[in-house]
Design a protein around this motif. Structure first.
Motif, PDB file in Angstrom:
ATOM      1  N   PHE A 123       0.836  -1.204   0.000  1.00  0.00           N
ATOM      2  CA  PHE A 123       0.000   0.000   0.000  1.00  0.00           C
ATOM      3  C   PHE A 123       0.872   1.256   0.000  1.00  0.00           C
ATOM      4  N   LEU A 124       1.886   1.276   0.842  1.00  0.00           N
ATOM      5  CA  LEU A 124       2.753   2.447   0.951  1.00  0.00           C
ATOM      6  C   LEU A 124       3.610   2.629  -0.310  1.00  0.00           C
ATOM      7  N   LYS A 125       4.009   1.526  -0.934  1.00  0.00           N
ATOM      8  CA  LYS A 125       4.744   1.620  -2.204  1.00  0.00           C
ATOM      9  C   LYS A 125       3.874   2.223  -3.295  1.00  0.00           C
ATOM     10  N   GLU A 126       2.608   1.820  -3.305  1.00  0.00           N
ATOM     11  CA  GLU A 126       1.665   2.370  -4.284  1.00  0.00           C
ATOM     12  C   GLU A 126       1.452   3.857  -4.041  1.00  0.00           C
ATOM     13  N   GLN A 127       1.393   4.250  -2.770  1.00  0.00           N
ATOM     14  CA  GLN A 127       1.248   5.661  -2.439  1.00  0.00           C
ATOM     15  C   GLN A 127       2.466   6.462  -2.904  1.00  0.00           C
ATOM     16  N   GLU A 128       3.640   5.878  -2.774  1.00  0.00           N
ATOM     17  CA  GLU A 128       4.862   6.548  -3.220  1.00  0.00           C
ATOM     18  C   GLU A 128       4.808   6.822  -4.723  1.00  0.00           C
ATOM     19  N   LYS A 129       4.342   5.850  -5.488  1.00  0.00           N
ATOM     20  CA  LYS A 129       4.180   6.028  -6.931  1.00  0.00           C
ATOM     21  C   LYS A 129       3.173   7.133  -7.226  1.00  0.00           C
ATOM     22  N   ASN A 130       2.048   7.109  -6.496  1.00  0.00           N
ATOM     23  CA  ASN A 130       1.009   8.122  -6.705  1.00  0.00           C
ATOM     24  C   ASN A 130       1.535   9.525  -6.424  1.00  0.00           C
ATOM     25  N   ARG A 131       2.367   9.650  -5.397  1.00  0.00           N
ATOM     26  CA  ARG A 131       2.910  10.970  -5.049  1.00  0.00           C
ATOM     27  C   ARG A 131       3.809  11.509  -6.162  1.00  0.00           C
ATOM     28  N   ARG A 132       4.590  10.639  -6.773  1.00  0.00           N
ATOM     29  CA  ARG A 132       5.453  11.079  -7.884  1.00  0.00           C
ATOM     30  C   ARG A 132       4.615  11.593  -9.055  1.00  0.00           C
ATOM     31  N   VAL A 133       3.516  10.913  -9.325  1.00  0.00           N
ATOM     32  CA  VAL A 133       2.617  11.335 -10.405  1.00  0.00           C
ATOM     33  C   VAL A 133       2.001  12.704 -10.094  1.00  0.00           C
ATOM     34  N   ILE A 134       1.584  12.888  -8.833  1.00  0.00           N
ATOM     35  CA  ILE A 134       0.959  14.150  -8.434  1.00  0.00           C
ATOM     36  C   ILE A 134       1.966  15.294  -8.510  1.00  0.00           C
TER      37      ILE A 134
END
Length: 246
Positions: free
Chosen positions: A124-135
């Motif tokens: 979950f936290l790895k997915e959030q890290e990816k999402n933050r880079r996109v944002i």
């Protein structure tokens, strides 16, 4: 929930009330942020712990049937990320910046040991890290600027928790709040009863007021979360008010 002992039973502060106090502190903080940054940031500060009905979650009673303070382990090996998913859904529906800051806060909360123990949490936290880079790319915000804004979020959150958990030392003894957005670590102390000082002073006004709401639950033990919720609904709300002074 924030739960502390009280001479009549339990003092219960909902995370939403703590979040509101944090937002009051943020509103008074002397920081130069444009409107399109400041407003979503205030919302992220106020709502970072939303997403769950605290008095209706079974995990919020201990095995002995007492209200569980949020920092006390519930004995489960795996982290329940349902509330975190709900928080992220709400944050993402508001704005990308709100989602970014909320995601950064969730990442801040969980340490390395918790990540190692729980593969679902780790993913979950790895997915959030990816999402933050996109944002970050979408908003054309660099990592350094995002971290400055998040330190502002975390500072207000930390200060609010110190107040709600009654951690500020008596008799004028100073204690650290957290590192602020510009790298300065502030200290807080009581000047008098419910009169709080901060050094260095970081607020726009030389004095202002803020509050949180709470309930005093006189019953010490509950057979179920439903019983606890029923008692909470019937218990009147009280307000703790503070003055902050330079």
């Amino acid at each position: 929930m924030i739960v502390t002992s009280h001479r009549k039973g339990w003092k219960i502060i909902n995370q939403r009330s703590h979040g509101l106090l944090a937002a009051m502190l943020a509103y008074q903080y002397d920081i130069d942020l444009p409107n399109d940054i400041m407003v979503p940031t205030l919302i992220a500060i106020a709502e970072h712990d939303d997403g769950a009905a605290e008095t209706q979650q079974s995990k919020n009673l201990t095995e002995a049937g007492a209200p569980r303070h949020f920092a006390i382990e519930d004995g489960k090996k795996k982290t329940d990320i349902k509330q975190k998913l709900s928080v992220m859904e709400l944050a993402t529906a508001k704005s990308q910046l709100n989602a970014l800051l909320t995601s950064m806060h969730i990442d801040f909360v969980f340490g390395e040991e918790e990540r190692k123990k729980d593969e679902n949490l780790k993913n979950f936290l790895k997915e959030q890290e990816k999402n933050r880079r996109v944002i970050l790319k979408s908003l054309s915000i660099d990592q350094k600027y995002a971290e400055r804004i998040y330190r502002f979020v975390e500072w207000c959150d930390a200060f609010s928790l110190l107040i709600c958990m009654d951690k500020i030392q008596p008799e004028g003894r100073k204690m650290e709040i957290s590192e602020g957005p510009d790298g300065v670590v502030n200290q807080t102390f009581y000047k008098a009863e419910n009169l709080i000082g901060v050094e260095p002073w970081v607020f726009k006004n030389e004095t202002f007021k803020a509050f949180y709401e709470y309930k005093i639950i006189e019953q010490l033990q509950f057979s179920s979360i439903e019983e606890f919720n029923e008692i909470c609904e019937k218990t009147p709300v009280q307000r703790e008010e503070f003055t902050f002074s330079k």
